[in-house]
Design a protein around this motif. Sequence first.
Motif, PDB file in Angstrom:
ATOM      1  N   UNK A   1       0.773  -1.288   0.036  1.00 15.65           N
ATOM      2  CA  UNK A   1      -0.074  -0.043   0.022  1.00 15.65           C
ATOM      3  C   UNK A   1       0.899   1.208  -0.010  1.00 15.65           C
ATOM      4  N   UNK A   2       0.471   2.238  -0.585  1.00 17.19           N
ATOM      5  CA  UNK A   2       1.109   3.402  -0.775  1.00 17.19           C
ATOM      6  C   UNK A   2       0.617   4.376   0.088  1.00 17.19           C
ATOM      7  N   UNK A   3       1.377   5.183   1.111  1.00 15.18           N
ATOM      8  CA  UNK A   3       0.874   6.008   2.070  1.00 15.18           C
ATOM      9  C   UNK A   3       1.366   7.432   1.939  1.00 15.18           C
ATOM     10  N   UNK A   4       0.590   8.526   2.060  1.00 19.33           N
ATOM     11  CA  UNK A   4       1.313   9.923   1.850  1.00 19.33           C
ATOM     12  C   UNK A   4       0.776  10.716   2.624  1.00 19.33           C
ATOM     13  N   UNK A   5       1.741  11.442   3.519  1.00 19.55           N
ATOM     14  CA  UNK A   5       1.217  12.344   4.583  1.00 19.55           C
ATOM     15  C   UNK A   5       1.751  13.658   4.268  1.00 19.55           C
ATOM     16  N   UNK A   6       0.806  14.745   4.000  1.00 20.39           N
ATOM     17  CA  UNK A   6       1.400  15.952   3.751  1.00 20.39           C
ATOM     18  C   UNK A   6       1.220  16.866   4.937  1.00 20.39           C
ATOM     19  N   UNK A   7       2.498  17.543   5.469  1.00 23.74           N
ATOM     20  CA  UNK A   7       2.456  18.443   6.473  1.00 23.74           C
ATOM     21  C   UNK A   7       2.847  19.798   5.999  1.00 23.74           C
ATOM     22  N   UNK A   8       2.381  20.574   6.888  1.00 26.14           N
ATOM     23  CA  UNK A   8       2.753  22.030   6.153  1.00 26.14           C
ATOM     24  C   UNK A   8       4.066  22.572   6.614  1.00 26.14           C
ATOM     25  N   UNK A   9       4.739  22.129   7.757  1.00 23.88           N
ATOM     26  CA  UNK A   9       6.022  22.441   8.270  1.00 23.88           C
ATOM     27  C   UNK A   9       6.902  21.336   8.472  1.00 23.88           C
ATOM     28  N   UNK A  80       1.493  30.257   2.836  1.00 21.37           N
ATOM     29  CA  UNK A  80       0.924  29.001   2.087  1.00 21.37           C
ATOM     30  C   UNK A  80      -0.501  29.293   1.809  1.00 21.37           C
ATOM     31  N   UNK A  81      -0.999  29.398   0.472  1.00 24.20           N
ATOM     32  CA  UNK A  81      -2.071  29.858   0.360  1.00 24.20           C
ATOM     33  C   UNK A  81      -2.789  28.723  -0.859  1.00 24.20           C
ATOM     34  N   UNK A  82      -4.268  28.724  -0.868  1.00 22.16           N
ATOM     35  CA  UNK A  82      -4.981  27.694  -1.838  1.00 22.16           C
ATOM     36  C   UNK A  82      -5.290  28.374  -3.310  1.00 22.16           C
ATOM     37  N   UNK A  83      -4.033  28.903  -3.756  1.00 20.60           N
ATOM     38  CA  UNK A  83      -4.260  29.182  -5.170  1.00 20.60           C
ATOM     39  C   UNK A  83      -4.020  28.444  -6.202  1.00 20.60           C
ATOM     40  N   UNK A  84      -4.192  28.705  -7.485  1.00 18.73           N
ATOM     41  CA  UNK A  84      -4.024  27.804  -8.612  1.00 18.73           C
ATOM     42  C   UNK A  84      -2.861  26.893  -8.482  1.00 18.73           C
ATOM     43  N   UNK A 105      -3.746  17.700   7.245  1.00 20.25           N
ATOM     44  CA  UNK A 105      -3.994  18.637   8.245  1.00 20.25           C
ATOM     45  C   UNK A 105      -5.434  18.938   8.478  1.00 20.25           C
ATOM     46  N   UNK A 106      -5.901  19.208   9.887  1.00 17.09           N
ATOM     47  CA  UNK A 106      -7.269  19.541   9.872  1.00 17.09           C
ATOM     48  C   UNK A 106      -7.599  20.875   9.625  1.00 17.09           C
ATOM     49  N   UNK A 107      -8.990  21.202   8.990  1.00 15.50           N
ATOM     50  CA  UNK A 107      -9.103  22.419   8.817  1.00 15.50           C
ATOM     51  C   UNK A 107      -9.309  23.736  10.158  1.00 15.50           C
ATOM     52  N   UNK A 108      -9.446  22.771  11.309  1.00 17.43           N
ATOM     53  CA  UNK A 108      -9.581  23.581  12.516  1.00 17.43           C
ATOM     54  C   UNK A 108      -8.229  23.927  13.382  1.00 17.43           C
ATOM     55  N   UNK A 109      -7.060  23.592  12.730  1.00 12.86           N
ATOM     56  CA  UNK A 109      -5.742  23.814  13.290  1.00 12.86           C
ATOM     57  C   UNK A 109      -5.626  25.092  13.523  1.00 12.86           C
ATOM     58  N   UNK A 110      -4.573  25.426  14.506  1.00 12.42           N
ATOM     59  CA  UNK A 110      -4.222  26.718  14.872  1.00 12.42           C
ATOM     60  C   UNK A 110      -3.613  27.528  14.025  1.00 12.42           C
ATOM     61  N   UNK A 111      -2.858  27.129  13.024  1.00 13.01           N
ATOM     62  CA  UNK A 111      -1.787  27.472  12.104  1.00 13.01           C
ATOM     63  C   UNK A 111      -2.400  27.880  10.828  1.00 13.01           C
ATOM     64  N   UNK A 112      -2.376  28.982  10.283  1.00 14.75           N
ATOM     65  CA  UNK A 112      -2.808  29.260   8.858  1.00 14.75           C
ATOM     66  C   UNK A 112      -2.257  28.363   7.847  1.00 14.75           C
ATOM     67  N   UNK A 113      -1.015  27.988   7.881  1.00 17.10           N
ATOM     68  CA  UNK A 113      -0.349  27.012   6.933  1.00 17.10           C
ATOM     69  C   UNK A 113      -0.832  25.841   6.828  1.00 17.10           C
ATOM     70  N   UNK A 115      -3.856  24.962   8.297  1.00 16.72           N
ATOM     71  CA  UNK A 115      -5.419  25.112   7.752  1.00 16.72           C
ATOM     72  C   UNK A 115      -5.334  24.921   6.157  1.00 16.72           C
ATOM     73  N   UNK A 116      -4.546  25.821   5.370  1.00 10.93           N
ATOM     74  CA  UNK A 116      -4.245  26.011   4.084  1.00 10.93           C
ATOM     75  C   UNK A 116      -3.832  24.529   3.587  1.00 10.93           C
ATOM     76  N   UNK A 117      -2.795  23.936   4.006  1.00  7.42           N
ATOM     77  CA  UNK A 117      -2.107  22.571   3.775  1.00  7.42           C
ATOM     78  C   UNK A 117      -3.284  21.416   3.572  1.00  7.42           C
ATOM     79  N   UNK A 118      -4.082  21.516   4.696  1.00 11.01           N
ATOM     80  CA  UNK A 118      -5.066  20.586   4.820  1.00 11.01           C
ATOM     81  C   UNK A 118      -5.991  20.815   3.800  1.00 11.01           C
TER      82      UNK A 118
END
Length: 245
Positions: A1-9, A80-84, A105-113, A115-118
């Motif tokens: 199985x392939x597993x991917x985790x995407x973190x902001x920092x 980090x922004x949700x642009x094209x 990341x969860x959309x309710x996390x404390x850091x804007x990066x 939230x954006x990454x999630x």
Amino acid sequence: MNVLAIGAHPDDLEILCGGTLALYAAAGHRVTMAVATNGNVGHPTLGRDEIAALRHAEQQASADLIGAELVWMDFDDEWLFNDRPTRERFIDVIRGCGPDVVFAHSPTDYHPDHRAAGQLTVDARIPSAVRLVETTLPAAERIPHVFLMDNVGGIDFVPEVHVDVTGVMATKERILLCHRSQDAWLRAIYDGMDYVSFMHEHAGARGAEAGVAFAESFREVRTYPPTGSIELLPGTVRRAGEAAP
């Protein structure tokens, strides 16, 4: 199985799902750690380029410890922004990995990066498999199943499932300690914050909820089309509120 985790920092994945990734890797699954920003403002004395190079090396050392692949996305820290263009990059990260499971990341996390990454990860999930969404890579063969990671400190996050990471806590600590520069930065900016103690307290609190010593907590992204279930998680998984045997 392939597993991917995407973190902001650099270090986010180690804190929020490092034990779970270690369990996947130990079971022989392919694990990829993708880091969106380069941490280039988080140091009390170094310049941006020096910090980014240091954080990259530390993140590579962390990935190497569990045999994970590293995708270094190299966006500026705090911007980090949700642009094209950014969404296209996230789509390509998913396409390049071809994951069955993605952690975001969860959309309710404390850091804007965070939230954006999630949000970027969730928004890139379906387009990654759409042929005519054209980026630098061809469309993925499947739409992956996404799990939301706990928030830092567990604030404003209601767990749905817990993964018992008690047996890999030593590994979780080792990969976190790869991030020496972040440890120094947090001690400087947060009045002596102990990085490892914070991680242990967080995992211990979630473990108490699950009836184990240490746990990491997640929620499923349930949206159309359904693509999986909690059975995709590794190790001992317990639904929130489920009594320990």
